[in-house]
Design a protein around this motif. Structure first.
Motif: not given
Lengths: 98, 343
Positions: B48, B52-54, B56-61, B63, B120
Motif C-alpha cells: 500500500n 493509489k486506489s489500484l 488498495a484493491e490489489a492488497s485487499m484481494k 489479503f 492482482m
C-alpha cells in the motif's frame, strides 16, 4: 482416533464460515466478517481437541492473537479501500475490468 | 501520501523477512502457520506504499486469498493431528493431504487456482510484483516439500506450465506477461518437488537471478504495455533480449541450466510423457518471448550502445550470460560428491 465429536463441531462452524464466505458478492465487510467465523471455528476446534487432550490451552491464545491481528489488518485495508473508492462494494473493484 | 519516506517500512520489511525465516526454520505446523501470517502482515503495508486506489484493491484481494488459504492450511493440519494424534508423522490420509496441498497451491498461484494472481498484478509496481513472484513463494514452496502426494503434484505442474504459457499469447500488459511466465516457471519447480527438491530451489534461485535485472530494466525503460518495447528509447539491445531468452530457456544462458538439470533428473526417473508435456509448454511460451525480443531488436541500429543503465547489475548479468559453462559442471560435481557421501 478418526473424527471425534468435538472436532466435528468445530469443523461444522468452519464449514458454515466457508459457505458464508462463498456467498458474499456485495460488501467486502461481510467477507471480513465471514473470516471471523472461520477464525471462530478454528479457535473452537483447537480448544476442544488439541487443548483438551494435552492441557495446552495457551495454543488457543496464540491463535486468538493472530486472528485479532488478521482482523485488524483486514479492517485497515478496508479503510484504505473506502478512502480511495468511496464504498466497499465488490462490484466497484475495477482491477478485474482493466 | 505519494513519495514520502516512511521509516516504518524498515519494520515491515523486517517482519516480512522474519516471517519467512520462521516458516523455513520451524518443525511444527502451527509455527509454520504463524510464520505465514507474519509474512502477510509485513507484506501488506508494503503493497500500500503509494496509496493509489489500484494498490488498495490489489492488497485487499491478496489479503483475502492469503488469509483464506492459510486458514484452510491450519484447519487441515489440525484435522490430520486428530487423525493420528501427532503433529509429526502425518500424511497417511490421502484426501486431507490433498486439501493441504491445494491450499498451498492457492497461496503460490498454481494452475487451477491461479486466477487471482494476474488480476492482482495488473498495473502493479514492479518492485512489489518482484516480491510477490519470488519472496512470497519461498515459504509455501518449502512447505510443499514436506507433503508427499505425487499424482496431484504432477497434474498441477503440467497444468500450470501449459496454461501459463498459453495464456501469455493474448496479453499486452507487461506485468501480466511476467506473471504468467512465472506461473509456467512455477510448474517446472513443482515438477521437481517430489523427486529432488534441491533442484527446485536451484531453479528458484536462478529465476530470482534472472528476474532482478529484467524487472528493474523493464521498470526503468518501458511503460506498462508491450508496444512501448518498439519505441525508441535508451534500452540496451543486447542485455534485455538475453534476459528474456534466458527466461525462455535458450541454451547458453542461465535459464537453460536449471531446465537442463530438471530434464536430466526427470529422464532418470522415467517421467517421459511429463517431460514431453513440460517442454511443449515452454515451446509455446518461447513464441512469445521471441516475439518480445524481436520487438526490441528490430529497431536497433546499433547493437552495442554505451549507456550506464546496467551498472549495478553487471555481475548478475554476467552470471546470467556465462553461467552455463561454469555452473553446470560445478553442480554436477557437487551432486556426485553428495551421492558418494550418502551411499
Amino acid at each position: 482416533m478418526a473424527m471425534n465429536s468435538e472436532l466435528m463441531l468445530g469443523l461444522y462452524i468452519y464449514m458454515v464460515g466457508v459457505m458464508v464466505l462463498m456467498f458474499q458478492w456485495k460488501h467486502i465487510l461481510n467477507i471480513l466478517l465471514s473470516f471471523e467465523i472461520l477464525m471462530l471455528g478454528l479457535i473452537f476446534s483447537f480448544l476442544l481437541t488439541y487443548g483438551l487432550y494435552n492441557n495446552e490451552y495457551y495454543i488457543v491464545m496464540i491463535i486468538i492473537v493472530f486472528g485479532v491481528c488478521e482482523a485488524s489488518l483486514g479492517l485497515s485495508l478496508l479503510v484504505s479501500l473506502i478512502r480511495s473508492h468511496g464504498n466497499d462494494y465488490v462490484s466497484s473493484l475495477k482491477l478485474y475490468k482493466l | 501520501m505519494n513519495n514520502k519516506f516512511f521509516p516504518s517500512n524498515f519494520l515491515f520489511i523486517l517482519i516480512m523477512v522474519m516471517g519467512t525465516t520462521m516458516t523455513l526454520s520451524s518443525p511444527h505446523w502451527l509455527t509454520m502457520w504463524i510464520g505465514l501470517e507474519l509474512n502477510l502482515m509485513g507484506f501488506l503495508p508494503l503493497m500500500n506504499i503509494k496509496g493509489k486506489s489500484l494498490e488498495a484493491e490489489a492488497s485487499m484481494k491478496y489479503f483475502i486469498i492469503q488469509s483464506m488459504s492459510s486458514s484452510i492450511l491450519i484447519m487441515t493440519s489440525l484435522i490430520l493431528y486428530n487423525y493420528n494424534m501427532s503433529w509429526y508423522s502425518m500424511f497417511n490420509h490421502k484426501m486431507l493431504s490433498t486439501m493441504m496441498l491445494l491450499s498451498l497451491i492457492l497461496k503460490l498461484g498454481g494452475a487451477p487456482l491461479h486466477f487471482w494472481l494476474p488480476n492482482m498484478t495488473k498495473q502493479m509496481t514492479w518492485l512489489i510484483l518482484f516480491l510477490i513472484l519470488t519472496w512470497q513463494k519461498l515459504a509455501p514452496l518449502f512447505m510443499l516439500t514436506l507433503i508427499s502426494n505425487l499424482n496431484i503434484l504432477i497434474l498441477i505442474s503440467l497444468m500450470s506450465t501449459l496454461l501459463g504459457s498459453i495464456m501469455i499469447l493474448n496479453q499486452t500488459n507487461m506485468q501480466v506477461i511476467i506473471t504468467y511466465s512465472s506461473i509456467s516457471h512455477l510448474g517446472w519447480m513443482l515438477s521437481m518437488i517430489m523427486i529432488n527438491n534441491s533442484l527446485t530451489f536451484i531453479y528458484f534461485i536462478n529465476y530470482i537471478i534472472i528476474s532482478i535485472p529484467l524487472m528493474n530494466m523493464l521498470n526503468n525503460y518501458t511503460n506498462n504495455y508491450t508496444y512501448t518495447l518498439t519505441h525508441k528509447n535508451k534500452i540496451n539491445k543486447l542485455i534485455i533480449p538475453s534476459l528474456i531468452l534466458s527466461l525462455a530457456g535458450l541454451p547458453p544462458l542461465l535459464g537453460f541450466l536449471s531446465k537442463l538439470l530438471i530434464l536430466i533428473s526427470l529422464m532418470q526417473t522415467n517421467f517421459i510423457i511429463m517431460t514431453l508435456l513440460l517442454f511443449m509448454g515452454t515451446l509455446i511460451s518461447l513464441f512469445f518471448y521471441l516475439n518480445m525480443t524481436l520487438m526490441i531488436i528490430v529497431k536497433s541500429y546499433f547493437l552495442f550502445e554505451n549507456n550506464n543503465m546496467t551498472k549495478p547489475y553487471e555481475s548478475i548479468i554476467m552470471l546470467n550470460m556465462f553461467s552455463i559453462f561454469v555452473f553446470y559442471i560445478l553442480i554436477n560435481i557437487i551432486i556426485k560428491y553428495a551421492m558418494t557421501i550418502l551411499h
